[in-house]
Write an enzyme that holds these catalytic residues in place. Structure first.
Site, PDB file in Angstrom:
ATOM      1  N   GLU A  51       9.295   1.927  10.543  1.00 55.64           N
ATOM      2  CA  GLU A  51      10.273   2.707   9.917  1.00 55.64           C
ATOM      3  C   GLU A  51       9.455   4.431  10.250  1.00 55.64           C
ATOM      4  OE1 GLU A  51      13.166   2.093   9.950  1.00 55.64           O
ATOM      5  OE2 GLU A  51      13.593  -0.078   9.424  1.00 55.64           O
ATOM      6  N   GLU A 103      10.162  17.230  13.542  1.00 61.58           N
ATOM      7  CA  GLU A 103      10.489  16.694  12.153  1.00 61.58           C
ATOM      8  C   GLU A 103       9.992  17.422  11.330  1.00 61.58           C
ATOM      9  OE1 GLU A 103       9.243  13.163  10.459  1.00 61.58           O
ATOM     10  OE2 GLU A 103      10.900  12.416  10.124  1.00 61.58           O
ATOM     11  N   CYS A 148      14.144  10.319   6.595  1.00 62.66           N
ATOM     12  CA  CYS A 148      13.563  10.062   7.660  1.00 62.66           C
ATOM     13  C   CYS A 148      14.871  10.288   8.349  1.00 62.66           C
ATOM     14  CB  CYS A 148      12.902   8.450   7.639  1.00 62.66           C
ATOM     15  SG  CYS A 148      14.547   7.557   6.726  1.00 62.66           S
ATOM     16  N   LYS A 168       0.704  -1.324  -0.323  1.00 66.09           N
ATOM     17  CA  LYS A 168       0.088  -0.172  -0.193  1.00 66.09           C
ATOM     18  C   LYS A 168       0.813   0.843   0.212  1.00 66.09           C
ATOM     19  CE  LYS A 168      -2.284   3.052   1.544  1.00 66.09           C
ATOM     20  NZ  LYS A 168      -1.861   4.849   1.025  1.00 66.09           N
TER      21      LYS A 168
HETATM   22  P1  NAD Z   1       2.577   8.953   6.893  1.00 65.43           P
HETATM   23  O1  NAD Z   1       2.586   8.294   8.046  1.00 65.43           O
HETATM   24  O2  NAD Z   1       1.344   9.801   6.351  1.00 65.43           O
HETATM   25  O3  NAD Z   1       2.139   8.418   5.407  1.00 65.43           O
HETATM   26  C1  NAD Z   1       2.790   6.598   5.695  1.00 65.43           C
HETATM   27  C2  NAD Z   1       1.944   5.299   4.966  1.00 65.43           C
HETATM   28  O4  NAD Z   1       0.800   5.494   6.009  1.00 65.43           O
HETATM   29  C3  NAD Z   1       1.053   5.937   3.687  1.00 65.43           C
HETATM   30  O5  NAD Z   1       1.138   5.292   2.421  1.00 65.43           O
HETATM   31  C4  NAD Z   1      -0.477   6.665   4.084  1.00 65.43           C
HETATM   32  O6  NAD Z   1      -1.506   5.825   3.307  1.00 65.43           O
HETATM   33  C5  NAD Z   1      -0.565   5.267   5.332  1.00 65.43           C
HETATM   34  N1  NAD Z   1      -1.427   5.319   6.333  1.00 65.43           N
HETATM   35  C6  NAD Z   1      -1.923   6.753   6.516  1.00 65.43           C
HETATM   36  N2  NAD Z   1      -3.138   6.363   7.931  1.00 65.43           N
HETATM   37  C7  NAD Z   1      -3.290   5.063   8.168  1.00 65.43           C
HETATM   38  C8  NAD Z   1      -3.878   4.191   8.816  1.00 65.43           C
HETATM   39  N3  NAD Z   1      -4.571   5.008   9.505  1.00 65.43           N
HETATM   40  N4  NAD Z   1      -3.475   3.200   8.987  1.00 65.43           N
HETATM   41  C9  NAD Z   1      -2.509   2.175   7.959  1.00 65.43           C
HETATM   42  N5  NAD Z   1      -1.648   3.502   6.959  1.00 65.43           N
HETATM   43  C10 NAD Z   1      -1.740   4.441   6.956  1.00 65.43           C
HETATM   44  O7  NAD Z   1       3.900   9.283   6.357  1.00 65.43           O
HETATM   45  P2  NAD Z   1       4.079   9.732   4.893  1.00 65.43           P
HETATM   46  O8  NAD Z   1       3.752  11.373   5.451  1.00 65.43           O
HETATM   47  O9  NAD Z   1       4.008   9.379   3.759  1.00 65.43           O
HETATM   48  O10 NAD Z   1       6.049   9.579   5.099  1.00 65.43           O
HETATM   49  C11 NAD Z   1       6.637  10.357   5.805  1.00 65.43           C
HETATM   50  C12 NAD Z   1       7.418  10.177   6.981  1.00 65.43           C
HETATM   51  O11 NAD Z   1       7.260   8.804   6.965  1.00 65.43           O
HETATM   52  C13 NAD Z   1       8.216  10.638   7.856  1.00 65.43           C
HETATM   53  O12 NAD Z   1       7.774  10.806   9.098  1.00 65.43           O
HETATM   54  C14 NAD Z   1       9.912  10.425   8.021  1.00 65.43           C
HETATM   55  O13 NAD Z   1      10.206  10.719   8.558  1.00 65.43           O
HETATM   56  C15 NAD Z   1       8.967   8.849   7.334  1.00 65.43           C
HETATM   57  N6  NAD Z   1       9.660   8.083   6.417  1.00 65.43           N
HETATM   58  C16 NAD Z   1      10.354   7.202   7.410  1.00 65.43           C
HETATM   59  C17 NAD Z   1      12.487   6.721   7.041  1.00 65.43           C
HETATM   60  C18 NAD Z   1      12.784   5.178   7.905  1.00 65.43           C
HETATM   61  O14 NAD Z   1      13.362   4.784   7.361  1.00 65.43           O
HETATM   62  N7  NAD Z   1      12.221   5.610   8.907  1.00 65.43           N
HETATM   63  C19 NAD Z   1      12.047   6.657   6.022  1.00 65.43           C
HETATM   64  C20 NAD Z   1      11.105   7.228   5.016  1.00 65.43           C
HETATM   65  C21 NAD Z   1       9.861   7.648   5.244  1.00 65.43           C
END
Ligand code: NAD
Length: 505
Positions: free
Chosen positions: A259, A393, A294, A184
């Protein structure tokens, strides 16, 4: 160079090896963040589609896909890598359209995608010879060994900052392990993940081994996390969503790996040597991918004795960053991914100002770019540790600077965060680097650099940056069930209980 004329493919959900219209027939717009134009749409899955995909994945596990050896799975992974290479120009360009990242970065991402599929192909192959590894026991009449089996059907939920690469970090090891997966991707950038579906069709991946459901988080991600027939959730995204996913999974005691975000420090000591080299690592550490990383080292912790001179050097390098249409040659800072992200980052900057911080450079839309979600690379000084920009962040091209006098003070500032993903130290004193490496509360440490990432070492954080490790052999372990098999290997009775037929004793 990128081809601007590449068109956006029209796709459906990828389920059971074929394109399927979502049950509710909904679609979501694709917005090019560098132009603010709608350039296409993606299917929006809901719980009904999740059910169909989970059934397809379970069938795949019970059928053709589940019967493959590691070596056979490796062939599919290598074929996927080779298709990615073949379509690299197109995929990189689509990634740029979708995310606003500079084309050179998207192009490099596609190299990393292909490399990760190849790497996990090797690990899938090696898995065959690691089966039934004997475990020495202290009792001769027993033999024990371990089977490394696929964990089952896994849900892979990914963010938008490296759309295809973050998906690959999960899909490649999950398939290598023999799991059937449901990906997803983020609704903000799904084009290349859908193209992965087409690639799977092209290479003849058995139906159901990988299913791709695009759509909104609460509508398509949440039902996956709650689904009783999904055996694990691997999640990359924000800490807030990670917590929701973990709560959902906890209802079924479903394993999760998370992550999450970060607020990583880069500590620069007066004995760093060449300030230009250090300045380039500093901007790479925070402005690469528009700071939407991230592990971005977004807190610059600088020894006071070199602060003035280093900031001058940093300014020189920052002013030299080419910020432009991401498809333009030489672009090093594109647009942010969405209007929401653009507004969020600007709000962080204005709050910092109102709290008394100084915007040393940047902080707004570049004058020459009237459209698109562009923000100048931004350097903020005069920060206190209670300010929001120091603690939260930002996920944009914003670096916060604080100075220190002693090494102890530097360590304290570096660890002054709820997150623990990455950390960097720059110094010519190798003993000092070792001390800092030990002291950092993080899952990743960069010494005399920041951000270079390879598929062999582990990736992941501690504290609120999550738990579990991706990449390397640890990435594969995420998707394996370790099954102990212990066999009684003697013709003698066990003899714990008194035998009812004494003659047999
Ligand atoms: P997000 O948490 O908004 O979304 C991530 C994913 O979760 C998306 O596919 C989204 O549709 C899905 N999602 C949203 N609500 C959900 C729910 N209730 N249940 C299940 N899935 C749901 O994050 P984002 O804005 O897409 O990404 C940015 C974040 O990701 C930043 O905080 C960044 O630090 C983190 N990130 C971490 C790593 C790592 O390796 N640690 C790598 C890349 C990004």
């Amino acid at each position: 160079m990128a081809d601007r004329n590449i068109s956006i493919p029209i796709r459906q959900l990828f389920i059971d090896g074929e394109w399927r219209e979502p049950v509710k027939k909904n679609r979501l717009p694709i917005i090019n963040p560098a132009t603010e134009e709608t350039i296409g749409d993606i299917p929006a899955a809901t719980a009904d589609d999740v059910d169909v995909a989970v059934e397809a994945a379970r069938r795949a596990l019970a059928g053709e896909w589940g019967s493959k050896t590691g070596a056979q799975r490796a062939k599919y992974l290598r074929a996927i890598a080779s298709k990615v290479k073949e379509r690299k120009l197109e995929l990189g360009t689509l990634e740029t359209f979708d995310s606003g990242k500079p084309w050179a970065e998207a192009d490099a991402d596609m190299d990393d995608v292909a490399a990760a599929f190849e790497y996990y192909a090797d690990l899938a192959e090696a898995l065959d010879s690691k089966q039934k590894t004997p475990i020495p026991l202290h009792l001769d009449q027993f033999k024990s060994y371990v089977l490394k089996e696929p964990l089952g059907v896994v849900g892979l939920i990914t963010p938008w900052n490296y759309p295809l690469l973050m998906a690959t970090w999960k899909v490649a090891p999950a398939l290598a392990a023999g799991c059937a997966a449901i990906l997803k991707p983020s609704e903000l950038a799904s084009i290349t993940c859908l193209e992965l579906g087409e690639i799977c069709r092209d290479v003849g991946l058995p139906p159901g081994a990988l299913n791709i459901l695009t759509g909104l988080g609460p509508e398509a991600g949440a039902p996956l996390a709650y689904h009783p027939h999904v055996d694990k959730i691997a999640f990359t995204g924000s800490a807030a969503t990670g917590s929701r996913v973990m709560t959902a999974a906890a209802q079924l005691v479903k394993p999760v790996s998370l992550e999450l975000g970060g607020k990583s420090p880069i500590v620069i000591f007066e004995d760093v040597g060449d300030l230009d080299i250090a300045a380039e690592w500093t901007i790479f550490g925070c402005f690469f991918n528009g700071g939407q990383v991230c592990s971005a080292t977004s807190r610059l912790i600088l020894q006071e004795s070199i602060a003035a001179e280093f900031l001058d050097t940093l300014l020189k390098w920052t002013k030299n960053i080419k910020i432009s249409d991401p498809l333009e040659e030489g672009c090093r800072l594109g647009s942010l991914v969405s209007r929401g992200q653009y507004e969020k980052v600007l709000k962080f900057i204005s709050t910092a100002k109102s709290e008394g911080a100084t915007i040393l450079y940047g902080g707004q839309r570049p004058e020459h770019l009237k459209k698109g979600y562009f923000i100048e690379p931004t350097i903020i000084t005069d920060i206190t540790t209670s300010m929001e920009v120091w603690k939260e962040e930002i996920f944009g091209p914003v670096i916060c600077v604080k100075t220190f006098k002693t090494e102890e003070e530097a360590i304290e500032l570096a660890n002054d965060t709820q997150y623990g993903l990455g950390a960097a130290v720059l110094s010519k004193d190798s003993r000092r680097c070792e001390r800092l490496t030990k002291a950092f509360q993080s899952g990743i440490v960069w010494v005399n650099c920041s951000q270079p990432t390879f598929c062999q070492p582990p990736w992941g954080g501690k504290k609120r940056s999550g738990f579990g490790r991706e990449l390397g052999e640890w990435g594969l372990e995420n998707y394996l069930n370790i099954k102990q098999v212990t066999q009684y290997d003697s013709n003698n009775p066990w003899g714990w209980y008194k035998s009812p037929t004494p003659s047999k004793m």
